[in-house]
Scaffold this motif. Structure first.
Motif, PDB file in Angstrom:
ATOM      1  N   THR A 157     -77.314   3.890  80.955  1.00  0.00           N
ATOM      2  CA  THR A 157     -77.039   4.814  79.854  1.00  0.00           C
ATOM      3  C   THR A 157     -76.120   4.142  78.844  1.00  0.00           C
ATOM      4  N   ARG A 181     -81.297   4.913  78.716  1.00  0.00           N
ATOM      5  CA  ARG A 181     -81.000   6.242  78.183  1.00  0.00           C
ATOM      6  C   ARG A 181     -79.962   6.068  77.084  1.00  0.00           C
ATOM      7  N   ILE A 183     -77.355   7.874  74.142  1.00  0.00           N
ATOM      8  CA  ILE A 183     -76.618   9.012  73.605  1.00  0.00           C
ATOM      9  C   ILE A 183     -75.902   8.546  72.348  1.00  0.00           C
ATOM     10  N   GLU A 196     -83.555  11.887  64.961  1.00  0.00           N
ATOM     11  CA  GLU A 196     -84.274  12.018  66.226  1.00  0.00           C
ATOM     12  C   GLU A 196     -85.515  11.134  66.282  1.00  0.00           C
ATOM     13  N   ASP A 201     -81.972   9.979  73.428  1.00  0.00           N
ATOM     14  CA  ASP A 201     -82.133  11.049  74.404  1.00  0.00           C
ATOM     15  C   ASP A 201     -81.242  12.245  74.139  1.00  0.00           C
ATOM     16  N   ARG A 202     -80.085  11.983  73.553  1.00  0.00           N
ATOM     17  CA  ARG A 202     -79.127  13.072  73.355  1.00  0.00           C
ATOM     18  C   ARG A 202     -78.223  12.768  72.182  1.00  0.00           C
ATOM     19  N   ILE A 204     -74.695  14.289  70.034  1.00  0.00           N
ATOM     20  CA  ILE A 204     -73.579  15.228  70.013  1.00  0.00           C
ATOM     21  C   ILE A 204     -72.794  15.024  68.723  1.00  0.00           C
ATOM     22  N   LEU A 214     -69.854  15.154  77.779  1.00  0.00           N
ATOM     23  CA  LEU A 214     -70.536  14.125  78.568  1.00  0.00           C
ATOM     24  C   LEU A 214     -70.065  14.086  80.017  1.00  0.00           C
ATOM     25  N   GLU A 217     -72.585  12.921  82.472  1.00  0.00           N
ATOM     26  CA  GLU A 217     -73.243  11.648  82.185  1.00  0.00           C
ATOM     27  C   GLU A 217     -72.471  10.492  82.826  1.00  0.00           C
TER      28      GLU A 217
END
Length: 325
Positions: A157, A181, A183, A196, A201-202, A204, A214, A217
């Motif tokens: 991640t 992944r 973020i 996007e 994936d995410r 904030i 998080l 995560e």
């Protein structure tokens, strides 16, 4: 030829002498060029010098002339400029004579550029002229930070604050291409929504409580370029033993962090900047394989470049700004 220069402390468009190639140099007639935050900071570096410098580090065009010792390229070939000069092979750090195109060597905001054939590469086959003109500096910076220094792996991640910049948009795409992944963050919810398309994936908010958001995560790698205003917050969400790579500082260059917390956490902090010719060639192959492209915000003509600088300074862009030449 027309060129956008800094002279006597002022940015201006002016007519300058068109160069001729010598030895293994080539003349590239530029089609497009790309803006980088580096261009905004050149004024602080050169001050009020009487001589002019042509700005711009990124560009793409067609070879128009070659020097008598140039043997790897020929007239008519489509190329991109490698903005990192004299760094040939992947190494722990750039060599002492490493320089960046666009001060102290003349740059890409001009109709032509004179450059050694060592520092051009054939235009990536999947990019149009606008994409090719903004590609090298940001993508290469992201490639080295993510792979050479960050050692990202499939299934890990990545947390990368600040989705709007050119480097971050490349990093997100490249990380997803290898199965990581991702973020990211933004101050602007609309910008986060528009981004996007990069495939993260995410997302904030920059002003959110990152630790709370998080908490579920496990962040293996953080890539930081914002600097003092976010560095400690980024470090707080990194897993124990994780890696943090920093390649820039768009806010404060200096800040403090808790050294005891850092060594108890067994964190690894790694600096990164630009990349070598070897890495650029690897990047081009990787980008062609995975269809990695820059996200474009908007374009300007050479005589509108003052407007481009103003917009870049606002930090409202989503992706890269390009100049049609």
């Amino acid at each position: 030829m027309k060129a956008y220069v800094i002279q006597n402390g002022e940015y201006q468009l002016k007519d300058v002498e068109q160069p001729d190639p010598e030895s293994n140099q080539v003349i590239v007639r530029l089609r497009t060029a790309g803006l980088n935050h580096r261009d905004l900071m050149i004024k602080n570096r050169v001050g009020n010098q009487e001589g002019y410098y042509i700005l711009g580090s990124d560009g793409a065009g067609v070879i128009e002339q070659v020097g008598v010792k140039a043997k790897h390229f020929k007239v008519g070939e489509e190329v991109i400029i490698n903005p990192g000069l004299n760094w040939y092979h992947n190494s722990e750090a750039p060599p002492k004579d490493f320089e960046i195109v666009g001060v102290p060597y003349n740059g890409t905001f001009a109709e032509y550029i004179l450059i050694s054939e060592d520092f051009i590469e054939r235009k990536p086959t999947h990019l149009n002229w606008q994409e090719a003109g903004v590609f090298a500096l940001s993508a290469l910076t992201g490639f080295r930070a993510l792979f050479t220094q960050g050692q990202i792996k499939k299934g890990e991640t990545l947390f990368i604050p600040g989705v709007g910049g050119g480097v971050s948009s490349f990093i997100i795409q490249m990380a997803k291409a290898v199965g990581a992944r991702v973020i990211t963050t933004s101050r602007n919810p609309d910008k986060l929504k528009q981004a996007e398309q990069l495939g993260f994936d995410r997302g904030i908010g920059t002003e959110d409580n990152w630790q709370a958001a998080l908490v579920d995560e496990q962040i293996d790698l953080v890539i930081e370029s914002i600097g003092g205003s976010t560095f400690n917050r980024s470090l707080e969400v990194l897993k124990k033993g994780g890696r943090i790579v920093t390649f820039g500082s768009s806010t404060n260059d200096e800040m403090t962090f808790n050294l005891r917390s850092f060594f108890y956490g067994q964190y690894k902090m790694i600096g990164s900047t630009m990349g070598s010719k070897e890495e650029l060639q690897q990047l081009i192959a990787f980008s062609e394989k995975h269809n990695i492209k820059p996200m474009l915000d908007r374009g300007y003509n050479l005589d509108e470049i003052d407007q481009a600088f103003t917009y870049l300074a606002s930090q409202n862009q989503l992706g890269k700004l390009y100049v049609n030449i």
